[in-house]
Design a protein around this motif. Structure first.
Motif: not given
Length: 166
Positions: A42-52
């Motif tokens: 999911s894109i949400k996982q990419a958003e988390e990697i980007f931020a975290d």
């Protein structure tokens, strides 16, 4: 923020607009053959990697994985750059590219440019952690002047550790 430019590439910090590219680099099975962990779903996982991970590294260390943008088509084709690896207490040069850009010299072009910048961040040695069997990454590490140091374990997998004094 642009970190470096080569004839064909721009190395720059990842930005929120690159989340889809982060997702692609972490979800295509062919790319992940020698990468520990499951493909993103999911894109949400990419958003988390980007931020975290990515932004957190930029803030903590002043460096991190950099987007590799192809000048001709303005597309993020991969990443290349430093990441502090706590388990080794060393800085790794990591790289990953979309398959359609493999074998065209982009990895060595970006890798050389990235390694040239390590010392400006106070890093005078680099390692590459490469899962056993990943001959393409090993060949790139050698092309960048890295030498096989030893075999170790990382994230539950056996890796060859390549090293270079900068």
């Amino acid at each position: 923020m642009i970190i470096a430019e080569t004839d064909r590439l721009i190395l720059r910090q990842f930005q929120a607009r690159d989340i889809h590219s982060i997702f692609l680099l972490n979800s295509i099975p062919e790319i992940l053959t020698y990468i520990p962990g499951e493909p993103m779903s999911s894109i949400k996982q990419a958003e988390e990697i980007f931020a975290d991970v990515i932004v957190a590294n930029y803030e903590e260390f002043g460096y991190g994985r950099w987007a590799v943008e192809h000048k001709a088509d303005k597309k993020v084709i991969g990443f290349c750059g430093p990441k502090y690896i706590a388990e080794f207490d060393e800085v790794e040069l990591g790289y990953r590219y979309l398959p359609e850009y493999w074998g065209k010299g982009y990895g060595s072009e970006a890798g050389k440019s990235a390694l040239d910048l390590f010392t400006s961040f106070g890093v005078d040695e680099a390692i590459a952690l490469i899962l056993l069997g990943n001959k393409g990454s090993e060949n790139l590490a050698k092309k960048l002047g890295m030498e096989h140091r030893n075999r170790d374990s990382f994230m539950g997998h056996k890796v060859n550790v390549f090293h270079k004094h900068l």
